[in-house]
Design a protein around this motif. Structure first.
Motif, PDB file in Angstrom:
ATOM      1  N   UNK A  87     -10.713   7.242   4.250  1.00  0.00           N
ATOM      2  CA  UNK A  87      -9.629   7.731   4.215  1.00  0.00           C
ATOM      3  C   UNK A  87      -8.568   7.006   5.357  1.00  0.00           C
ATOM      4  N   UNK A  88      -9.378   6.780   6.664  1.00  0.00           N
ATOM      5  CA  UNK A  88      -8.740   6.214   7.729  1.00  0.00           C
ATOM      6  C   UNK A  88      -8.225   4.908   7.409  1.00  0.00           C
ATOM      7  N   UNK A  89      -8.875   4.020   6.576  1.00  0.00           N
ATOM      8  CA  UNK A  89      -8.500   2.787   6.307  1.00  0.00           C
ATOM      9  C   UNK A  89      -7.405   2.878   5.336  1.00  0.00           C
ATOM     10  N   UNK A  90      -7.517   3.600   4.342  1.00  0.00           N
ATOM     11  CA  UNK A  90      -6.568   3.869   3.335  1.00  0.00           C
ATOM     12  C   UNK A  90      -5.183   4.294   4.085  1.00  0.00           C
ATOM     13  N   UNK A  91      -5.099   5.169   5.133  1.00  0.00           N
ATOM     14  CA  UNK A  91      -4.068   5.752   5.889  1.00  0.00           C
ATOM     15  C   UNK A  91      -3.480   4.422   6.573  1.00  0.00           C
ATOM     16  N   UNK A  92      -4.447   3.367   6.813  1.00  0.00           N
ATOM     17  CA  UNK A  92      -3.895   2.363   7.623  1.00  0.00           C
ATOM     18  C   UNK A  92      -3.078   1.484   6.775  1.00  0.00           C
ATOM     19  N   UNK A  93      -3.479   1.225   5.481  1.00  0.00           N
ATOM     20  CA  UNK A  93      -2.605   0.333   4.629  1.00  0.00           C
ATOM     21  C   UNK A  93      -1.269   0.898   4.441  1.00  0.00           C
ATOM     22  N   UNK A  94      -1.154   2.395   4.618  1.00  0.00           N
ATOM     23  CA  UNK A  94       0.405   2.950   4.347  1.00  0.00           C
ATOM     24  C   UNK A  94       1.203   2.655   5.461  1.00  0.00           C
ATOM     25  N   UNK A  95       0.465   2.720   6.739  1.00  0.00           N
ATOM     26  CA  UNK A  95       1.114   2.856   8.026  1.00  0.00           C
ATOM     27  C   UNK A  95       1.828   1.322   8.470  1.00  0.00           C
ATOM     28  N   UNK A  96       0.807   0.357   7.864  1.00  0.00           N
ATOM     29  CA  UNK A  96       1.257  -0.976   8.108  1.00  0.00           C
ATOM     30  C   UNK A  96       2.543  -1.426   7.250  1.00  0.00           C
ATOM     31  N   UNK A  97       2.657  -0.998   6.255  1.00  0.00           N
ATOM     32  CA  UNK A  97       3.846  -1.076   5.532  1.00  0.00           C
ATOM     33  C   UNK A  97       5.070  -0.507   6.133  1.00  0.00           C
ATOM     34  N   UNK A  98       5.028   0.860   6.478  1.00  0.00           N
ATOM     35  CA  UNK A  98       5.847   1.373   7.078  1.00  0.00           C
ATOM     36  C   UNK A  98       6.179   0.859   8.328  1.00  0.00           C
ATOM     37  N   UNK A  99       5.350   0.602   9.361  1.00  0.00           N
ATOM     38  CA  UNK A  99       5.669   0.033  10.592  1.00  0.00           C
ATOM     39  C   UNK A  99       6.524  -1.059  10.624  1.00  0.00           C
ATOM     40  N   UNK A 100       6.119  -2.148   9.477  1.00  0.00           N
ATOM     41  CA  UNK A 100       6.794  -3.406   9.466  1.00  0.00           C
ATOM     42  C   UNK A 100       8.209  -3.115   8.689  1.00  0.00           C
ATOM     43  N   UNK A 101       8.436  -2.351   7.957  1.00  0.00           N
ATOM     44  CA  UNK A 101       9.687  -2.039   7.405  1.00  0.00           C
ATOM     45  C   UNK A 101      10.735  -1.582   8.377  1.00  0.00           C
TER      46      UNK A 101
END
Length: 370
Positions: free
Chosen positions: A220-234
Motif C-alpha cells: 500500500x505504501x509503494x502504491x501510494x508512492x506512485x500517486x505522490x510522485x506524479x502529483x509532486x512532479x506536476x
C-alpha cells in the motif's frame, strides 16, 4: 454434593442463567430501539405527512438526551444504518439551534462535531470494517467544511490526518486506511493554498518513504508512492531533468529493496516503474519525454541488474518473469524481437515452467505466441 469443600457446578443451570441474561439483553435492546424510533424515527415520518405542529413536536425530540440514546444503540449495533440516519437528523437540528454570536455559533458547532468524532473512535477500533461508521465520519467532516470557516474546518481535517496516521502505525498495511489517508490529504489540499498543497504532497512523499523503510513489503505504501510522485512532479512544474532524476532515484531505491527478491510487492512497484519506458504509456508517467534510445538504454540496464539477482536466487520465479517482461518491452521499443532475445526468453520460460507448475499451461500458451 460438594466435593472437597467445592460446590459441584451444574452446566445446565449455567446455560439457563446465561440464556436468561441473553434474553434480557435482547429485550433491553428492543426497548432502546423502540424508544429511539419513537423519539426520532416516527416523528420524522410525520413531518413529511402532517402539518407544521407535528414537525415542531418532532424537533423537541432532537435533544442531547436523544443523541445519548442513539449512541447507546449504535454502540450495541453499529450495523444498524437507520440509527446513523437518526443521528444525522438530531445533529443537524442541534447545528441549527447553535445560537449567539457568529463566534459562539461556530464554537458550538465545532464542539458538537468534535464530540461526535470522538464517539466514533472506540467503535472504529472494535469494528474497523463497518462502512456505516466510516460513512458517518465522512459526513461529519463534510459538515465541518459546510458549516465552519476555512481555518476551523481545516483544523478538524488536520486532526483527522493525525488519527489515520496512528491507525496506520497500528496496522501499516491496512489498505482501507491508506485509501482513507489519500482522501483526507486531497481534501486538506483543497482547503489550503497551492503552496500548502505542494508542501503537503512533499510531506506525504516523505511519509511513504518512511513507511517503506519500516516495512519493504508494504504494498500500500509503494502504491501510494506512485500517486505522490506524479502529483509532486506536476505541482512543482518539474522539468525533464527533474523528472529523469526522480526516475533514477526510484530505480536506485527499488534496486536497494531487492535484497529480498522473493517479495512480490517490490516487483509490482518495479513493473510500475518500467511502464515509463513503454511508448504506449510513457505520456502518463513521470518521465514522458525520454527518447527511444534513452528508453532502450534504461531497459537493457535493468535486464543486466535483474540477471545479477539470479546468483543465489535461481529459484525465484519473479526474477524470470521480470526478465521476460523487460526483454519484451525492449523489443517493443526497437520494433521487433531479435532471435537472440527470443531464445533467451524461451530459456527463462523453461525455468518458469519448473518453478511455477500451477501456471504451466499459461507459460506453454505464452511460449506458443513466441
Amino acid at each position: 454434593m460438594p466435593s472437597h469443600g467445592v460446590p459441584r457446578y451444574n452446566p445446565v443451570e449455567k446455560s439457563v442463567e446465561a440464556r436468561q441474561q441473553e434474553l434480557q439483553k435482547i429485550e433491553d435492546y428492543k426497548n432502546l430501539e423502540r424508544s429511539v424510533s419513537k423519539k426520532v424515527g416516527h416523528s420524522i415520518d410525520m413531518t413529511f405527512k402532517q402539518n407544521l405542529t407535528h414537525r415542531q413536536v418532532a424537533e423537541h425530540e432532537y435533544t442531547i438526551e436523544t443523541l445519548k440514546k442513539i449512541s447507546e444503540l449504535l454502540s450495541s449495533n453499529p450495523e444498524y444504518y437507520t440509527a446513523w440516519n437518526y443521528r444525522r437528523q438530531v445533529l443537524q437540528y442541534q447545528f441549527s439551534q447553535a445560537g449567539g454570536s457568529d463566534h459562539e455559533t461556530a464554537l458550538s458547532i465545532t464542539q458538537l462535531i468534535i464530540n461526535d468524532l470522538h464517539f466514533l473512535i472506540p467503535l472504529l477500533r472494535s469494528f474497523p470494517k463497518c462502512y456505516w461508521i466510516w460513512n458517518y465520519r465522512l459526513w461529519l467532516l463534510d459538515e465541518a467544511r459546510r458549516l465552519l470557516s476555512l481555518p476551523e474546518a481545516r483544523k478538524i481535517w488536520q486532526q483527522e490526518l493525525a488519527l489515520v496516521g496512528k491507525m496506520l502505525t497500528l496496522d501499516s498495511r491496512n489498505f482501507h486506511g491508506w485509501g482513507y489517508r489519500r482522501f483526507v490529504v486531497e481534501t486538506l489540499k483543497e482547503l489550503g493554498t497551492a503552496e500548502e498543497a505542494t508542501n503537503m504532497t512533499q510531506k506525504e512523499f516523505e511519509y511513504a518513504t518512511k513507511m517503506i523503510g519500516a516495512n519493504l513489503s508494504n504494498f500500500s505504501a509503494w502504491h501510494y508512492r506512485t500517486k505522490l510522485i506524479q502529483s509532486l512532479l506536476d505541482e512543482t512544474s518539474a522539468s525533464d531533468d527533474d523528472r529523469r532524476k526522480m526516475l533514477d532515484d526510484e530505480l536506485s531505491l527499488i534496486h536497494q529493496a531487492f535484497i529480498d527478491p522473493y517479495d512480490q510487492s517490490l516487483w509490482f512497484y518495479h513493473q510500475n516503474l518500467m511502464s515509463v519506458f513503454d511508448p504506449s504509456m510513457a505520456e502518463r508517467t513521470m518521465a514522458p519525454n525520454l527518447s527511444s534510445s534513452d528508453r532502450l538504454e534504461y531497459i537493457r540496464n535493468e535486464i543486466d541488474e535483474i540477471q545479477e539477482m539470479l546468483d543465489g536466487a535461481e529459484d525465484c520465479k519473479y526474477i524470470y518473469q521480470a526478465l521476460i517482461e523487460c526483454t519484451l518491452l525492449a523489443s517493443k521499443v526497437e520494433g521487433s524481437l531479435s532471435s537472440g532475445d527470443r531464445d533467451q526468453i524461451l530459456s527463462w520460460l523453461s525455468e518458469l515452467k519448473k518453478l511455477d507448475p500451477l501456471r504451466r499451461e499459461r507459460w506453454l500458451d505464452f511460449e506458443k505466441t513466441l
